[in-house]
Design a protein around this motif. Structure first.
Motif, PDB file in Angstrom:
ATOM      1  N   ALA A  37      -5.623  -6.601  -4.437  1.00 34.38           N
ATOM      2  CA  ALA A  37      -5.968  -5.728  -5.564  1.00 34.38           C
ATOM      3  C   ALA A  37      -5.535  -4.289  -5.289  1.00 34.38           C
ATOM      4  N   LEU A  38      -5.678  -3.855  -4.043  1.00 34.66           N
ATOM      5  CA  LEU A  38      -5.307  -2.488  -3.666  1.00 34.66           C
ATOM      6  C   LEU A  38      -3.792  -2.321  -3.583  1.00 34.66           C
ATOM      7  N   GLY A  39      -3.091  -3.386  -3.188  1.00 32.09           N
ATOM      8  CA  GLY A  39      -1.646  -3.312  -3.005  1.00 32.09           C
ATOM      9  C   GLY A  39      -0.860  -3.541  -4.279  1.00 32.09           C
ATOM     10  N   THR A  40      -1.564  -3.873  -5.365  1.00 29.78           N
ATOM     11  CA  THR A  40      -0.918  -4.000  -6.675  1.00 29.78           C
ATOM     12  C   THR A  40      -1.502  -2.909  -7.579  1.00 29.78           C
ATOM     13  N   ASN A  41      -1.291  -3.021  -8.860  1.00 30.65           N
ATOM     14  CA  ASN A  41      -1.795  -1.996  -9.783  1.00 30.65           C
ATOM     15  C   ASN A  41      -3.134  -2.366 -10.397  1.00 30.65           C
ATOM     16  N   THR A  42      -3.869  -3.254  -9.757  1.00 29.78           N
ATOM     17  CA  THR A  42      -5.107  -3.768 -10.330  1.00 29.78           C
ATOM     18  C   THR A  42      -6.187  -2.698 -10.445  1.00 29.78           C
ATOM     19  N   LEU A  43      -6.334  -1.861  -9.424  1.00 24.37           N
ATOM     20  CA  LEU A  43      -7.405  -0.863  -9.389  1.00 24.37           C
ATOM     21  C   LEU A  43      -6.885   0.564  -9.532  1.00 24.37           C
ATOM     22  N   GLY A  44      -5.620   0.710  -9.867  1.00 20.70           N
ATOM     23  CA  GLY A  44      -4.983   2.016  -9.922  1.00 20.70           C
ATOM     24  C   GLY A  44      -3.599   1.907  -9.305  1.00 20.70           C
ATOM     25  N   PRO A  45      -2.917   3.023  -9.099  1.00 22.66           N
ATOM     26  CA  PRO A  45      -1.602   2.978  -8.456  1.00 22.66           C
ATOM     27  C   PRO A  45      -1.680   2.276  -7.103  1.00 22.66           C
ATOM     28  N   ALA A  46      -0.731   1.373  -6.849  1.00 20.39           N
ATOM     29  CA  ALA A  46      -0.760   0.566  -5.626  1.00 20.39           C
ATOM     30  C   ALA A  46      -0.794   1.445  -4.379  1.00 20.39           C
ATOM     31  N   LEU A  47      -1.643   1.072  -3.420  1.00 23.45           N
ATOM     32  CA  LEU A  47      -1.726   1.788  -2.151  1.00 23.45           C
ATOM     33  C   LEU A  47      -0.813   1.142  -1.123  1.00 23.45           C
ATOM     34  N   ASN A  48      -0.279   1.960  -0.222  1.00 22.99           N
ATOM     35  CA  ASN A  48       0.551   1.459   0.860  1.00 22.99           C
ATOM     36  C   ASN A  48      -0.291   0.587   1.800  1.00 22.99           C
ATOM     37  N   PRO A  49       0.264  -0.512   2.344  1.00 24.41           N
ATOM     38  CA  PRO A  49      -0.493  -1.353   3.279  1.00 24.41           C
ATOM     39  C   PRO A  49      -1.056  -0.584   4.465  1.00 24.41           C
ATOM     40  N   LEU A  50      -0.370   0.482   4.894  1.00 25.64           N
ATOM     41  CA  LEU A  50      -0.883   1.300   5.995  1.00 25.64           C
ATOM     42  C   LEU A  50      -2.199   1.971   5.613  1.00 25.64           C
ATOM     43  N   GLN A  51      -2.337   2.343   4.350  1.00 28.42           N
ATOM     44  CA  GLN A  51      -3.580   2.965   3.906  1.00 28.42           C
ATOM     45  C   GLN A  51      -4.686   1.930   3.747  1.00 28.42           C
ATOM     46  N   ILE A  52      -4.308   0.730   3.348  1.00 33.79           N
ATOM     47  CA  ILE A  52      -5.311  -0.335   3.217  1.00 33.79           C
ATOM     48  C   ILE A  52      -5.855  -0.721   4.595  1.00 33.79           C
ATOM     49  N   SER A  53      -4.965  -0.842   5.587  1.00 32.13           N
ATOM     50  CA  SER A  53      -5.435  -1.193   6.930  1.00 32.13           C
ATOM     51  C   SER A  53      -6.252  -0.061   7.538  1.00 32.13           C
ATOM     52  N   HIS A  54      -5.930   1.192   7.171  1.00 32.96           N
ATOM     53  CA  HIS A  54      -6.751   2.314   7.632  1.00 32.96           C
ATOM     54  C   HIS A  54      -8.173   2.186   7.093  1.00 32.96           C
ATOM     55  N   GLY A  55      -8.291   1.849   5.805  1.00 30.98           N
ATOM     56  CA  GLY A  55      -9.609   1.647   5.229  1.00 30.98           C
ATOM     57  C   GLY A  55     -10.349   0.515   5.912  1.00 30.98           C
ATOM     58  N   ARG A  56      -9.614  -0.541   6.238  1.00 37.21           N
ATOM     59  CA  ARG A  56     -10.228  -1.677   6.941  1.00 37.21           C
ATOM     60  C   ARG A  56     -10.851  -1.241   8.260  1.00 37.21           C
ATOM     61  N   PHE A  57     -10.108  -0.471   9.066  1.00 34.60           N
ATOM     62  CA  PHE A  57     -10.626  -0.051  10.368  1.00 34.60           C
ATOM     63  C   PHE A  57     -11.685   1.045  10.229  1.00 34.60           C
ATOM     64  N   LEU A  58     -11.510   1.952   9.277  1.00 33.13           N
ATOM     65  CA  LEU A  58     -12.469   3.032   9.097  1.00 33.13           C
ATOM     66  C   LEU A  58     -13.850   2.503   8.770  1.00 33.13           C
ATOM     67  N   PHE A  59     -13.937   1.666   7.745  1.00 32.00           N
ATOM     68  CA  PHE A  59     -15.250   1.207   7.304  1.00 32.00           C
ATOM     69  C   PHE A  59     -15.817   0.123   8.224  1.00 32.00           C
ATOM     70  N   ALA A  60     -14.953  -0.657   8.855  1.00 34.08           N
ATOM     71  CA  ALA A  60     -15.439  -1.634   9.833  1.00 34.08           C
ATOM     72  C   ALA A  60     -16.036  -0.913  11.040  1.00 34.08           C
ATOM     73  N   PHE A  61     -15.355   0.144  11.494  1.00 37.83           N
ATOM     74  CA  PHE A  61     -15.876   0.909  12.629  1.00 37.83           C
ATOM     75  C   PHE A  61     -17.219   1.555  12.281  1.00 37.83           C
ATOM     76  N   MET A  62     -17.342   2.066  11.072  1.00 39.00           N
ATOM     77  CA  MET A  62     -18.610   2.668  10.647  1.00 39.00           C
ATOM     78  C   MET A  62     -19.732   1.630  10.649  1.00 39.00           C
ATOM     79  N   ALA A  63     -19.438   0.428  10.149  1.00 40.40           N
ATOM     80  CA  ALA A  63     -20.452  -0.626  10.088  1.00 40.40           C
ATOM     81  C   ALA A  63     -20.860  -1.084  11.485  1.00 40.40           C
ATOM     82  N   ILE A  64     -19.873  -1.291  12.362  1.00 39.87           N
ATOM     83  CA  ILE A  64     -20.165  -1.760  13.714  1.00 39.87           C
ATOM     84  C   ILE A  64     -20.880  -0.683  14.524  1.00 39.87           C
ATOM     85  N   SER A  65     -20.506   0.579  14.320  1.00 38.15           N
ATOM     86  CA  SER A  65     -21.171   1.685  15.021  1.00 38.15           C
ATOM     87  C   SER A  65     -22.635   1.775  14.610  1.00 38.15           C
ATOM     88  N   LEU A  66     -22.912   1.544  13.326  1.00 35.27           N
ATOM     89  CA  LEU A  66     -24.295   1.555  12.855  1.00 35.27           C
ATOM     90  C   LEU A  66     -25.112   0.468  13.545  1.00 35.27           C
TER      91      LEU A  66
END
Length: 300
Positions: A37-66
């Motif tokens: 959904a993020l890599g296509t135009n489903t939720l807005g202009p498509a995001l680069n896969p590098l930005q999607i993987s950044h979000g994956r690690f950012l929010f996963a790290f926040m959850a695991i740190s908690l």
């Protein structure tokens, strides 16, 4: 009760292990759905896969740190070299997988990603000194035949998404070697936390060059990718603690069913005959490999 008997008791919960693995599969497929959904135009202009993987690690790290702040587990000195190798390959594999999801059906991308244990098995020959018997070689050949079918070389043009998914499987297979080495030294939660910390560092550098301001819906989806991935990892690790790997692994292949279901419901994409044929060969080979590994351990 001794520590050994405690461990045996923990591994005697097959129903709970199966449930946790099914949950991990549903969560893992959910991350790929959100990445599409993020890599296509489903939720807005498509995001680069590098930005999607950044979000994956950012929010996963926040959850695991908690979770770490609440549980306060004891940590040992990490093997940073091994962690760096594992996290670099993991970041590359995840990024390529997210890129593939934007081009091909989720079922195809997921099926090709199941090559990673076969790749890990082959890499274990030079890096871990493991010997490969005829059953292992046979399962590898069948799995790669399934991947070749999913690449669709006879359709006039090789599917870019399938090539990206294959590259992801190669990276994730290499990551398995580092995971095996780390598992001999450190506890699962420490490995998970350090992995996500290093992955966040790598992805933060990479995303600098492609950053685009996400829409509110995309921010929610990025958070969902990270949280679902952390949940999938936690469920799978806990499942492995409650049953033998040979029992748990086949349940994780239901990720393919969840991916196909999500793709059909959200994007109205249904797997075709070629998709089912290629996926069946890959999953069949992987299950045979797991079965053979289980028999080998029993014989020893």
């Amino acid at each position: 009760m001794t520590e050994a008997s405690n461990g045996e008791q923990g591994q005697n919960q097959p129903a709970l292990a199966a449930t946790l693995t099914l949950a991990a599969s549903a969560f893992a497929a959910g991350t790929t759905l959100l990445a599409k959904a993020l890599g296509t135009n489903t939720l807005g202009p498509a995001l680069n896969p590098l930005q999607i993987s950044h979000g994956r690690f950012l929010f996963a790290f926040m959850a695991i740190s908690l979770v770490a702040m609440i549980m306060r587990p004891k940590f040992t000195k990490p093997a940073l070299g091994l962690h760096l190798g594992r996290s670099t390959l993991g970041w590359g594999g995840v990024t390529l997988m997210f890129a593939a999801a934007a081009f091909i059906p989720l079922s195809d991308a997921t099926a090709i990603s199941f090559l990673n244990p076969v790749v890990g098995m082959l890499l274990a020959i030079p890096f871990l000194g493991e010997r490969i018997g005829i059953w292992r070689w046979g399962s590898a050949a069948v799995a790669f035949a399934g991947a070749l079918i999913l690449v669709r070389p006879g359709s006039g043009a090789i599917e870019l998404g399938a090539v990206l998914a294959l590259a992801a499987a190669l990276c994730l297979g290499g990551e398995l070697i580092f995971i095996k080495l780390l598992a001999r030294r450190e506890k699962p939660f420490q490995i998970l936390l350090v992995n996500n910390a290093i992955g966040l560092t790598i992805s933060s550098v990479a995303v600098f060059f492609v950053w685009a301001s996400p829409t509110p819906a995309q921010w929610l989806a990025l958070a969902g990718v990270g949280v679902l991935m952390a949940a999938a990892q936690a469920c799978f690790v806990n499942a492995m603690l409650r049953a033998e790997a040979s029992f748990v692994a086949p349940f994780f292949y239901t990720t393919l069913a969840f991916a196909a279901l999500y793709d059909a419901l959200v994007f109205s994409v249904l797997p075709d005959l070629i998709s089912w044929l290629g996926a069946s060969l890959i999953i069949g080979a992987a299950i045979i490999l797991v079965w053979r590994e289980s028999r080998s351990r029993q014989d020893n």
